[in-house]
Design an enzyme around this catalytic site. Structure first.
Site, PDB file in Angstrom:
ATOM      1  N   ARG A 131      67.084 -29.345  -7.169  1.00  0.00           N
ATOM      2  CA  ARG A 131      66.141 -28.538  -6.382  1.00  0.00           C
ATOM      3  C   ARG A 131      64.718 -28.750  -6.897  1.00  0.00           C
ATOM      4  NH1 ARG A 131      65.608 -23.485  -7.784  1.00  0.00           N
ATOM      5  NH2 ARG A 131      67.821 -23.008  -7.808  1.00  0.00           N
ATOM      6  N   TYR A 141      51.071 -27.191  17.615  1.00  0.00           N
ATOM      7  CA  TYR A 141      52.518 -27.337  17.719  1.00  0.00           C
ATOM      8  C   TYR A 141      53.151 -25.941  17.876  1.00  0.00           C
ATOM      9  CZ  TYR A 141      57.331 -28.241  16.482  1.00  0.00           C
ATOM     10  OH  TYR A 141      58.696 -28.295  16.509  1.00  0.00           O
ATOM     11  N   ASP A 168      47.370 -30.754   9.698  1.00  0.00           N
ATOM     12  CA  ASP A 168      48.674 -31.268  10.116  1.00  0.00           C
ATOM     13  C   ASP A 168      48.431 -32.691  10.610  1.00  0.00           C
ATOM     14  OD1 ASP A 168      50.974 -32.014  11.519  1.00  0.00           O
ATOM     15  OD2 ASP A 168      51.424 -29.960  12.124  1.00  0.00           O
ATOM     16  N   LYS A 185      58.971 -37.127  12.359  1.00  0.00           N
ATOM     17  CA  LYS A 185      58.343 -37.888  13.425  1.00  0.00           C
ATOM     18  C   LYS A 185      58.092 -39.331  12.966  1.00  0.00           C
ATOM     19  CE  LYS A 185      58.676 -33.820  15.201  1.00  0.00           C
ATOM     20  NZ  LYS A 185      57.617 -32.833  15.235  1.00  0.00           N
TER      21      LYS A 185
HETATM   22  C1  PLP Z   1      57.516 -31.428  14.891  1.00  0.00           C
HETATM   23  C2  PLP Z   1      56.245 -30.911  14.367  1.00  0.00           C
HETATM   24  C3  PLP Z   1      56.219 -29.921  13.380  1.00  0.00           C
HETATM   25  C4  PLP Z   1      57.486 -29.284  12.845  1.00  0.00           C
HETATM   26  O1  PLP Z   1      58.276 -30.180  12.135  1.00  0.00           O
HETATM   27  P1  PLP Z   1      59.891 -30.149  12.099  1.00  0.00           P
HETATM   28  O2  PLP Z   1      60.194 -31.342  11.269  1.00  0.00           O
HETATM   29  O3  PLP Z   1      60.382 -30.230  13.501  1.00  0.00           O
HETATM   30  O4  PLP Z   1      60.279 -28.876  11.447  1.00  0.00           O
HETATM   31  C5  PLP Z   1      54.975 -29.510  12.903  1.00  0.00           C
HETATM   32  N1  PLP Z   1      53.823 -30.043  13.378  1.00  0.00           N
HETATM   33  C6  PLP Z   1      53.822 -30.991  14.338  1.00  0.00           C
HETATM   34  C7  PLP Z   1      52.522 -31.537  14.834  1.00  0.00           C
HETATM   35  C8  PLP Z   1      55.021 -31.458  14.860  1.00  0.00           C
HETATM   36  O5  PLP Z   1      55.009 -32.389  15.829  1.00  0.00           O
END
Ligand code: PLP
Length: 378
Positions: free
Chosen positions: A46, A98, A170, A195
């Site tokens: 962890r 998001y 982000d 992503k």
């Molecule tokens: C998908 C996404 C998230 C969340 O991520 P997960 O891996 O689905 O939990 C946060 N910010 C953006 C811009 C995203 O496209």
């Protein structure tokens, strides 16, 4: 070292003496101590695990940071991030965001006593006007999801620094291949590694990346305490995904520009949002702060029926949530990512029944255009 090489080789540290080219998957929960009060550097997975450490150090180097933490999803990373704040703290957030981040802030963080204002962060005057004595952070997405609005990271970071406020970016959509927010003055970078970093629509992951020792220590403490860490196997999948990040994004971007241009000339299309188009309002800022425009685009079709028809008729492109993988995906923000946002507010932003979002994958651009063409109909 060039970014492309760094993607392939990752951090230089070797954990293994067999000469294995692929970083081993250390599928272990715990590590034996060589003696009392001694450690191999690893005690419990962890806290840290060699496979995850390799991935984290690779991501930290790609972003130009000093530390990165790998989480079990992007939302796990965002949730841990919110633990930096205390009841009464105020955070300014990009208003086109998001949907999951918005849900976290509105339902969980608010319950924990945090306050949020949702602001068009592409307008610096608006950002400034929302700063209060309790403001602790500005949280931006750029380009935004789904309308692809662009915020000037450096300009916002100057304002944040003047007020002693953290700037969080982000960076999921552009990844460090195209944009390095820490080098533009951001304090923390957030990723959904699900992503582009993973890139194959097969793994969930998230990251927080920092360039400051104090923030790294505070977040590491939260990280080991909360325990939403990425597993050794998923860390390995991410290491593998990142090897092709640069080459994937180059190609996906080329196709996106081609598809955006084609869509712009189609009679059923009312608007195309892609920062790579010179007429996009964020084009100049994008060019200044990023080395590319990414592979996400949104567009307004002429009516709700057309949107439904496209979603039902596409065949190479798949109607699914998520983005950033080798397979092209089309999303209906109104019913999917942004379903939780009150209708009136959503419509006012232009996220209505005519808006579709496309994540351009690695298929041939011509095949994708043919697919959209038959789905849109004559
Ligand atoms: C998908 C996404 C998230 C969340 O991520 P997960 O891996 O689905 O939990 C946060 N910010 C953006 C811009 C995203 O496209």
């Amino acid at each position: 070292m060039d970014f492309t090489t760094l993607c392939v080789h990752g951090c230089a540290k070797k954990y293994d003496t067999t000469g294995a080219i692929s970083v081993p998957i250390y599928q272990t929960a715990t590590f034996a101590h060589p003696g009392v009060g001694m450690s191999t550097g690893f005690d419990y997975s962890r806290v840290q695990n060699p496979t995850r450490e390799h991935l984290e150090q690779t991501i930290a180097r790609l972003e130009g940071g000093i530390d990165a933490m790998a989480f079990s999803s992007g939302m796990a990373a965002a949730s841990a991030l919110m633990e930096l704040f205390s009841p009464g703290d105020h955070i300014i957030v990009s208003d086109d965001l998001y949907g999951g981040s918005r849900r976290l802030f509105q339902t969980i963080s608010v319950k924990n006593g945090l306050h949020f204002d949702y602001v068009d962060t592409s307008r610096l005057d608006l950002v400034k006007s929302y700063i209060k004595p309790e403001t602790r952070a500005i949280f931006i997405e750029t380009p935004t999801n789904p309308l692809m609005r662009v915020t000037d990271i450096e300009a916002v970071s100057r304002v944040a620094k003047q007020h002693g406020i953290l700037l969080i970016v982000d960076n999921t959509f552009l990844t460090p291949y195209f944009q390095k927010p820490l080098l533009l003055g951001a304090d923390i970078v957030l990723h959904s590694g699900t992503k582009y970093l993973s890139g194959h629509n097969d793994t969930l992951a998230g990251f927080l990346v920092v360039s400051d020792q104090d923030l790294s220590e505070r977040l590491r403490y939260i990280y080991k305490t909360i325990g939403s860490c990425l597993s050794p196997f998923d860390s390995w999948l991410l290491i593998r995904g990142v090897k092709t990040l640069a080459i994937r994004l180059q190609r996906q971007q080329e196709s996106s520009l081609k598809i955006s241009r084609w869509l712009s000339g189609h009679k059923r299309i009312r608007a195309v949002y892609y920062p790579g188009l010179p007429e996009h309002p964020g084009h100049e800022v994008s060019k200044k702060q990023a080395s590319g425009f990414g592979a996400m685009l949104s567009f307004q079709v002429d009516c709700g029926e057309t949107a439904y028809r496209v979603l039902e008729r596409v065949s190479i492109i798949q109607y699914a949530e998520s983005l950033g993988g080798v397979e092209s995906l089309i999303t209906y923000p109104m019913l999917q990512t942004h379903a939780d946002i009150p209708e009136e507010e959503r419509e006012a932003k232009g996220i209505g029944e005519c808006l579709l979002r496309l994540s351009v994958g690695l298929e041939s651009a011509d095949d994708l255009i043919d697919d959209l063409s038959q789905a849109l109909g004559g």
